[in-house]
Each structure stands twice: as structure tokens, then as C-alpha cells.
Design a protein around this motif. Structure first.
Motif, PDB file in Angstrom:
ATOM      1  N   PHE A 292       0.829  -1.206   0.000  1.00  0.00           N
ATOM      2  CA  PHE A 292       0.000   0.000   0.000  1.00  0.00           C
ATOM      3  C   PHE A 292       0.866   1.259   0.000  1.00  0.00           C
ATOM      4  N   LEU A 293       1.980   1.185   0.711  1.00  0.00           N
ATOM      5  CA  LEU A 293       2.897   2.325   0.744  1.00  0.00           C
ATOM      6  C   LEU A 293       3.456   2.601  -0.651  1.00  0.00           C
ATOM      7  N   ILE A 294       3.862   1.551  -1.342  1.00  0.00           N
ATOM      8  CA  ILE A 294       4.388   1.695  -2.699  1.00  0.00           C
ATOM      9  C   ILE A 294       3.312   2.224  -3.648  1.00  0.00           C
ATOM     10  N   LEU A 295       2.090   1.726  -3.505  1.00  0.00           N
ATOM     11  CA  LEU A 295       0.989   2.174  -4.354  1.00  0.00           C
ATOM     12  C   LEU A 295       0.702   3.655  -4.142  1.00  0.00           C
ATOM     13  N   GLY A 296       0.742   4.098  -2.879  1.00  0.00           N
ATOM     14  CA  GLY A 296       0.487   5.505  -2.594  1.00  0.00           C
ATOM     15  C   GLY A 296       1.566   6.421  -3.122  1.00  0.00           C
ATOM     16  N   LEU A 297       2.826   5.985  -3.037  1.00  0.00           N
ATOM     17  CA  LEU A 297       3.940   6.823  -3.492  1.00  0.00           C
ATOM     18  C   LEU A 297       4.140   6.746  -5.002  1.00  0.00           C
ATOM     19  N   GLY A 298       3.846   5.576  -5.588  1.00  0.00           N
ATOM     20  CA  GLY A 298       4.110   5.395  -7.009  1.00  0.00           C
ATOM     21  C   GLY A 298       2.964   5.748  -7.922  1.00  0.00           C
ATOM     22  N   GLY A 299       1.730   5.742  -7.398  1.00  0.00           N
ATOM     23  CA  GLY A 299       0.591   6.130  -8.204  1.00  0.00           C
ATOM     24  C   GLY A 299       0.171   5.062  -9.207  1.00  0.00           C
ATOM     25  N   PRO A 300      -0.471   5.488 -10.318  1.00  0.00           N
ATOM     26  CA  PRO A 300      -1.028   4.552 -11.308  1.00  0.00           C
ATOM     27  C   PRO A 300      -0.004   3.592 -11.895  1.00  0.00           C
ATOM     28  N   ALA A 301       1.248   3.981 -11.921  1.00  0.00           N
ATOM     29  CA  ALA A 301       2.273   3.100 -12.491  1.00  0.00           C
ATOM     30  C   ALA A 301       2.364   1.780 -11.735  1.00  0.00           C
ATOM     31  N   TYR A 302       1.934   1.778 -10.471  1.00  0.00           N
ATOM     32  CA  TYR A 302       2.001   0.573  -9.649  1.00  0.00           C
ATOM     33  C   TYR A 302       0.609  -0.015  -9.412  1.00  0.00           C
ATOM     34  N   ALA A 303      -0.340   0.318 -10.295  1.00  0.00           N
ATOM     35  CA  ALA A 303      -1.718  -0.132 -10.109  1.00  0.00           C
ATOM     36  C   ALA A 303      -1.825  -1.654 -10.120  1.00  0.00           C
ATOM     37  N   LYS A 304      -1.138  -2.307 -11.054  1.00  0.00           N
ATOM     38  CA  LYS A 304      -1.210  -3.773 -11.125  1.00  0.00           C
ATOM     39  C   LYS A 304      -0.613  -4.414  -9.882  1.00  0.00           C
ATOM     40  N   SER A 305       0.523  -3.890  -9.443  1.00  0.00           N
ATOM     41  CA  SER A 305       1.128  -4.411  -8.216  1.00  0.00           C
ATOM     42  C   SER A 305       0.208  -4.183  -7.030  1.00  0.00           C
ATOM     43  N   GLY A 306      -0.428  -3.001  -6.996  1.00  0.00           N
ATOM     44  CA  GLY A 306      -1.352  -2.710  -5.908  1.00  0.00           C
ATOM     45  C   GLY A 306      -2.529  -3.651  -5.889  1.00  0.00           C
ATOM     46  N   ALA A 307      -3.052  -4.003  -7.065  1.00  0.00           N
ATOM     47  CA  ALA A 307      -4.174  -4.932  -7.144  1.00  0.00           C
ATOM     48  C   ALA A 307      -3.776  -6.305  -6.615  1.00  0.00           C
ATOM     49  N   ILE A 308      -2.591  -6.749  -6.984  1.00  0.00           N
ATOM     50  CA  ILE A 308      -2.121  -8.072  -6.545  1.00  0.00           C
ATOM     51  C   ILE A 308      -1.919  -8.107  -5.037  1.00  0.00           C
ATOM     52  N   ILE A 309      -1.268  -7.069  -4.495  1.00  0.00           N
ATOM     53  CA  ILE A 309      -1.000  -7.028  -3.059  1.00  0.00           C
ATOM     54  C   ILE A 309      -2.289  -6.897  -2.262  1.00  0.00           C
ATOM     55  N   THR A 310      -3.220  -6.063  -2.758  1.00  0.00           N
ATOM     56  CA  THR A 310      -4.507  -5.926  -2.082  1.00  0.00           C
ATOM     57  C   THR A 310      -5.235  -7.255  -2.056  1.00  0.00           C
ATOM     58  N   GLY A 311      -5.197  -7.970  -3.177  1.00  0.00           N
ATOM     59  CA  GLY A 311      -5.849  -9.273  -3.236  1.00  0.00           C
ATOM     60  C   GLY A 311      -5.262 -10.282  -2.279  1.00  0.00           C
ATOM     61  N   LEU A 312      -3.956 -10.253  -2.104  1.00  0.00           N
ATOM     62  CA  LEU A 312      -3.317 -11.176  -1.168  1.00  0.00           C
ATOM     63  C   LEU A 312      -3.811 -10.938   0.254  1.00  0.00           C
ATOM     64  N   ALA A 313      -3.959  -9.656   0.619  1.00  0.00           N
ATOM     65  CA  ALA A 313      -4.450  -9.335   1.959  1.00  0.00           C
ATOM     66  C   ALA A 313      -5.891  -9.793   2.136  1.00  0.00           C
ATOM     67  N   ILE A 314      -6.730  -9.528   1.098  1.00  0.00           N
ATOM     68  CA  ILE A 314      -8.116  -9.977   1.172  1.00  0.00           C
ATOM     69  C   ILE A 314      -8.173 -11.495   1.141  1.00  0.00           C
ATOM     70  N   GLY A 315      -7.197 -12.103   0.466  1.00  0.00           N
ATOM     71  CA  GLY A 315      -7.193 -13.543   0.323  1.00  0.00           C
ATOM     72  C   GLY A 315      -6.850 -14.289   1.587  1.00  0.00           C
ATOM     73  N   ALA A 316      -6.706 -13.588   2.690  1.00  0.00           N
ATOM     74  CA  ALA A 316      -6.305 -14.263   3.917  1.00  0.00           C
ATOM     75  C   ALA A 316      -7.192 -13.953   5.106  1.00  0.00           C
ATOM     76  N   GLU A 317      -7.809 -12.765   5.136  1.00  0.00           N
ATOM     77  CA  GLU A 317      -8.399 -12.329   6.398  1.00  0.00           C
ATOM     78  C   GLU A 317      -9.526 -13.222   6.885  1.00  0.00           C
ATOM     79  N   VAL A 318     -10.472 -13.590   6.005  1.00  0.00           N
ATOM     80  CA  VAL A 318     -11.588 -14.422   6.452  1.00  0.00           C
ATOM     81  C   VAL A 318     -11.120 -15.834   6.763  1.00  0.00           C
ATOM     82  N   ASP A 319     -10.166 -16.352   5.958  1.00  0.00           N
ATOM     83  CA  ASP A 319      -9.588 -17.666   6.262  1.00  0.00           C
ATOM     84  C   ASP A 319      -8.980 -17.666   7.657  1.00  0.00           C
ATOM     85  N   LEU A 320      -8.235 -16.605   7.941  1.00  0.00           N
ATOM     86  CA  LEU A 320      -7.547 -16.518   9.225  1.00  0.00           C
ATOM     87  C   LEU A 320      -8.534 -16.390  10.383  1.00  0.00           C
TER      88      LEU A 320
END
Length: 407
Positions: A292-320
Motif C-alpha cells: 500500500f505504501l508503494i501504491l500511494g507513493l508510485g501512483g497509477p504506475a504501480y496499479a497492477k502491483s497494488g491490485a495483486i498485493i490488495t488481493g493477497l491481503a483480502i485472500g487471507a483475512e476471512v480464512d484466518l
């Protein structure tokens, strides 16, 4: 022996996967961002006004998830889930037909959230907790990839449809999709073990849960996580279109969240059966914080990375949530314990999108929100190191012994 659990209970897995895919936690939540701008454009709402649907919806869902947990423990998962899915379908038709402004929209969302809490992962994870012992982490990971399916398909398919046919037609389509899935879930759940722990629900008072510090520890961790992650997801589609992408282009990138959700849940489920859940939880949240820090500092250029990282976080919380509760508390109060922690999680999911919208209205961009979300996730990661769960899943014998005494 371990693989036989999947052979014996594949119907439960498939039913739970489909039910979660079309439940309110998936199909409604991942469509919020798609409807946000069209609704705001037609009715003249601000970005914060558009975010009120998430705030109201998850707030009322948080209120209802606790009594829903009691109903699941008392009457069984299948009945509660099927009725709730039918109400999800009707609610989408109501949103498309009766929404005439902000007030009517929020009233329908409130009613929808109260009536459909039984379509959250709560009843479906309970079915898995009953059916699986040795492969519980993997089984939870498999069924909870259902939310990832919604995250993939909705931006790819629904966003262009709404852009072409309007938001009302979009809600009608969602209603049809949910209604079509209900008979399949019902047929698959015929004969599923669902009453094994129902008779025990009255033996453990709620006070014993509320007097346990482990309960509040989990609540704080998942409150912080929900604020950060769900606040970002609700606005991610808008972040992309604000950067100049067309709705189809934004949908393609946003769908990466769904792919990442599926990968994250399968990997986390596999790891939970082998390593300490505390370390897995902490590591995941810290990595997501950095993303999230990289996404905020890098902007749209890191949109794909931000989507992947966000998904990983969502991909764990309910399981956990489901896994940790099954390890830390007695199984006969699983529904109640899950309901309470998930209610706190939903509170965070309600406040997060609204807070993100308010910060956007004040600053004109999402940078301040992403910095805030990164800090919250980092704190959640540090707190996770102190979760009192060590080692992989206990053996079946140890599990049954622990469930008689753990509260």
C-alpha cells in the motif's frame, strides 16, 4: 487418510464455494466500486456520499452477524445460508427498481444487509469446520476462493455491462445470477453434516467468551485489517478511472485482485496446516502494508502491483478468522465466536470506505488514504505476532480434547 476428507466432503466444498461466490460478502462488496460513479453521476453525489452505501451496509451487517451466528449454531448452516441467498437476490432487484436517490438507496442497503447476513462465509466455514480436521486450513482456503471469483468476474464482465446498459440493469443481472445459484447449493448440501454441534450450543455461556483476552486481541487485529484493506478495495476501481483509464481498462486491472485473492487463500490455507498461524498472519499483513505504501507513493504506475498485493491481503483475512477461532475457542460456540469477530471486522469494513472517501474529498486524491491504510496494516501485523497459536494444525485427537476445554 488426509486426502479422504476431500473425497468424502467434496459436495460440501463445492456448495460452500458457490454460496460464498454469490453471497453478499462477494458479489455485493466487489460490485460497490462499479456502481459508485454511475450512481454519483445520476444523483449528484460526492465521493463520500457514494461511500455511504458501504458504511451503512456493513454497519447493519455487523449488527446482524452476531444473531446470525446464534441462528447457525441453533438451526444449522444450510437453512440459514439458503434463505439468506434468496434474500440477496431479491435485494438486488430492489436496488435496481426502487432506488430514486440517496435516502432510498441507503434504506434498501440497510434492509439488504440485515436480511442477508447468513450469506456471509459464516455458515459455510462452519460446515467445513465440522467436516474437516487434518485439512481444515486447505479446505477453508478452497471455499473462500469464492470471493476471489467475484473479484475477477465482476470488474471484467459487470463493469462494461453497466457502462453500456446502466446501473439499474447491472443490479438486475446480479439478482438473476444469485437466484440461479441457489438450487445448485441446495442440492449439494443435501445430507451434509450440519447438526453435529447444534445441541451443544447452550452449554457454553457468552460470558466465558467475552472474558477471554484472546477474543479482544483478534478483534483489534481484524478491525485494523478491515479498515485498511476493505477501505482500499471499495475505492480501487475509482482510483483507476481517476487516473485516466476507461472502465474496461480499469476492470481488467481490478480483476487482478480476484486472481490474487484466489492465490492468497490457497497458499495461506496450505501454510496454516503446516506452520504457525501467528507468523503467517504477521508476515502477510506487513507485506501488504509495504504494498500500500508503494501504491500511494508510485501512483497509477504501480496499479497492477497494488491490485495483486490488495488481493493477497483480502485472500487471507476471512480464512484466518475462521482458522484462528477454530483453534482458540470451543467448537460448539464457533458460530457465536465467529459472528462476534466478524462483526468487528465488518465495522472496520464499514468505516474504511467512508474514511477513504472523506480523505479523497479533502485532498483530491487517494495518497493520504493509502498512507493511512499502510500504517494500519503494519500495526495489525505487529499485533499478530502475539496470537497464542503455535505450530501447525493439531491432530484429530488433540483437537477434540482441546475443544472440550478451550473457551
Amino acid at each position: 487418510m488426509k486426502d479422504s476428507e476431500f473425497l468424502q466432503n467434496w459436495r460440501v466444498l463445492l456448495a460452500a464455494f458457490i454460496g460464498i461466490s454469490v453471497g453478499v460478502s462477494s458479489i455485493y462488496f466487489y460490485s460497490i466500486g462499479i456502481f459508485m460513479k454511475p450512481l454519483a453521476a445520476e444523483f449528484g453525489w460526492t465521493r463520500a456520499d457514494s461511500s455511504l452505501g458501504a458504511l451503512i451496509g456493513t454497519s447493519f451487517a455487523a449488527i446482524m452477524v452476531i444473531p446470525t451466528g446464534w441462528l447457525v449454531d441453533r438451526f444449522g448452516s444450510a437453512k440459514v445460508a439458503l434463505i439468506s441467498l434468496a434474500l440477496v437476490s431479491l435485494s438486488f432487484f430492489a436496488l435496481g427498481h426502487f432506488t430514486t436517490g440517496l435516502t432510498s438507496y441507503l434504506v434498501i442497503i440497510a434492509i439488504m444487509s440485515m436480511l442477508t447476513a447468513g450469506s456471509t462465509p459464516l455458515p459455510f466455514t462452519r460446515l467445513v469446520i465440522v467436516a474437516f480436521q487434518q485439512n481444515r486450513g486447505k479446505a477453508l482456503g478452497v471455499i473462500l476462493t469464492g470471493t476471489g471469483t467475484g473479484a475477477i468476474l465482476l470488474p471484467e464482465l459487470l463493469a462494461p455491462y453497466v457502462a453500456a446498459h446502466g446501473w439499474r440493469a447491472g443490479y438486475f443481472v446480479l439478482g438473476v445470477v444469485v437466484a440461479s445459484a441457489i438450487p445448485i447449493v441446495w442440492l449439494l448440501l443435501i445430507g451434509a453434516k450440519d447438526s453435529e454441534i447444534t445441541k451443544e450450543v447452550k452449554t457454553t455461556p457468552i460470558g466465558s467468551l467475552l472474558n477471554n483476552w484472546r477474543f479482544y486481541h483478534l478483534c483489534l487485529i481484524f478491525l485494523l485489517t478491515a479498515l485498511a484493506v476493505l477501505g482500499t478495495v471499495a475505492h480501487f476501481f475509482s482510483m483507476l478511472t481517476d487516473s485516466g483509464l476507461t472502465p474496461p481498462q480499469a476492470g481488467a486491472i481490478a480483476s487482478l485482485i480476484g486472481v490474487s485473492v484466489i492465490i492468497g487463500r490457497l497458499v495461506v490455507g496450505f501454510l496454516l496446516d503446516r506452520f504457525s498461524a501467528a507468523y503467517i498472519t504477521a508476515g502477510l499483513f506487513v507485506v501488504a502494508s509495504a504494498g500500500f505504501l508503494i501504491l500511494g507513493l508510485g501512483g497509477p504506475a504501480y496499479a497492477k502491483s497494488g491490485a495483486i498485493i490488495t488481493g493477497l491481503a483480502i485472500g487471507a483475512e476471512v480464512d484466518l478468522i475462521a482458522f484462528l477461532i477454530s483453534r482458540l475457542f470451543a467448537r460448539q460456540i464457533y458460530g457465536l465466536a465467529y459472528g462476534l469477530v466478524y462483526a468487528v471486522f465488518l465495522v472496520g469494513g464499514a468505516v474504511g470506505p467512508y474514511l477513504a472517501g472523506r480523505l479523497y474529498d479533502v485532498s483530491g486524491n487517494y495518497i493520504s488514504w493509502l498512507m493511512t491504510a499502510s500504517s494500519l496494516l503494519f500495526l495489525a501485523g505487529i499485533l499478530s505476532l502475539f496470537i497464542p497459536v503455535t505450530g501447525p494444525r493439531a491432530s484429530s485427537a488433540d483437537t477434540m480434547k482441546g475443544e472440550k476445554t478451550a473457551v
